[in-house]
Scaffold this active site. Structure first.
Site, mmCIF file in Angstrom:
data_model
loop_
_atom_site.group_PDB
_atom_site.id
_atom_site.type_symbol
_atom_site.label_atom_id
_atom_site.label_comp_id
_atom_site.label_asym_id
_atom_site.label_seq_id
_atom_site.Cartn_x
_atom_site.Cartn_y
_atom_site.Cartn_z
ATOM 1 N N HIS A 45 58.070 -9.554 9.031
ATOM 2 C CA HIS A 45 58.240 -8.814 7.697
ATOM 3 C C HIS A 45 58.319 -9.965 6.762
ATOM 4 O O HIS A 45 59.304 -9.721 5.982
ATOM 5 C CB HIS A 45 59.287 -7.761 7.754
ATOM 6 C CG HIS A 45 59.293 -6.765 8.782
ATOM 7 N ND1 HIS A 45 58.384 -5.743 8.838
ATOM 8 C CD2 HIS A 45 60.082 -6.570 9.745
ATOM 9 C CE1 HIS A 45 58.749 -4.911 9.832
ATOM 10 N NE2 HIS A 45 59.694 -5.338 10.609
ATOM 11 N N HIS A 46 57.560 -10.963 6.826
ATOM 12 C CA HIS A 46 57.514 -11.875 5.816
ATOM 13 C C HIS A 46 56.242 -12.714 5.819
ATOM 14 O O HIS A 46 55.557 -12.542 6.683
ATOM 15 C CB HIS A 46 58.904 -12.785 5.909
ATOM 16 C CG HIS A 46 58.766 -13.630 7.384
ATOM 17 N ND1 HIS A 46 59.464 -13.157 8.372
ATOM 18 C CD2 HIS A 46 58.178 -14.590 7.763
ATOM 19 C CE1 HIS A 46 59.499 -14.059 9.415
ATOM 20 N NE2 HIS A 46 58.640 -14.713 9.191
ATOM 21 N N ALA A 47 56.026 -13.656 4.899
ATOM 22 C CA ALA A 47 54.943 -14.505 4.967
ATOM 23 C C ALA A 47 55.375 -15.869 4.542
ATOM 24 O O ALA A 47 56.664 -15.986 4.303
ATOM 25 C CB ALA A 47 53.775 -14.100 3.970
ATOM 26 N N ARG A 92 53.475 -11.215 8.330
ATOM 27 C CA ARG A 92 53.295 -10.988 9.715
ATOM 28 C C ARG A 92 54.373 -10.064 10.345
ATOM 29 O O ARG A 92 55.722 -10.343 9.761
ATOM 30 C CB ARG A 92 53.228 -12.050 10.700
ATOM 31 C CG ARG A 92 54.507 -12.990 10.845
ATOM 32 C CD ARG A 92 54.977 -13.915 9.798
ATOM 33 N NE ARG A 92 54.136 -14.479 9.095
ATOM 34 C CZ ARG A 92 53.657 -15.715 8.953
ATOM 35 N NH1 ARG A 92 54.135 -16.580 10.175
ATOM 36 N NH2 ARG A 92 52.928 -16.297 8.540
#
Ligand code: T46
Length: 137
Positions: A45-47, A92
């Site tokens: 839950h981040h880029a 992702r």
């Protein structure tokens, strides 16, 4: 982008190897691995702004969902022969299908929390502002 990992096999098993800057498009500065995630749970839950990484499920099955802010793609990592390259600018998540799966990650840089974007709205805004020029995915 999928990369096939070089393998040497004999009757004593398989040996896989990856050479930074040769087999993958960056020199490796950090390696980490994630284990013991309960089956079905989702991490990520981040880029990243600029970090490049290679993901390999060296054991088990993990679904990686990639999102470039415009398009989404799911990749099943289910073999130590498969490697997934992820550049900066890709949101992702990683879903563990089996709890004994192990995710090995090769990273282009040292750990730096400032390179993370952990808020999806901020990520979308940066995509819209053209922060990343590639059309990965
Ligand atoms: C990624 C996916 C595939 C560190 O202190 N050093 C490190 O090298 C890393 C990777 C993490 N951390 C700390 C940061 C957090 O306090 O460990 C904690 C858990 O990290 P996070 O919640 O970011 O873990 P994941 O599994 O969601 O994401 C990780 C990587 O952080 C990330 O870069 O792309 O795996």
């Amino acid at each position: 982008m999928h990369l096939n990992i070089k393998k040497v096999t004999n009757k004593l098993g398989n040996l896989f190897f990856i050479e930074g800057g040769r087999d993958i498009p960056f020199e490796i500065k950090r390696i980490y691995y994630i284990t013991d995630v309960p089956g079905g749970e989702v991490r990520g839950h981040h880029a990243h702004k600029s970090l490049q990484q290679i993901l390999i499920a060296i054991k088990g099955k993990i679904i990686i969902t990639l999102d470039n802010g415009k398009k989404e793609k799911k990749v099943l990592l289910d073999s130590p022969e498969k490697a997934l390259y992820i550049p900066g600018g890709v949101w992702r998540t990683m879903q563990w299908l089996d709890s004994d799966s192990i995710l090995l990650v090769l990273a282009s840089d040292y750990y730096d929390e400032n390179d993370y974007i952990r808020d999806y709205e901020i990520f979308r805004k940066m995509v819209d502002e053209g922060f990343w020029n590639g059309s990965f995915i």
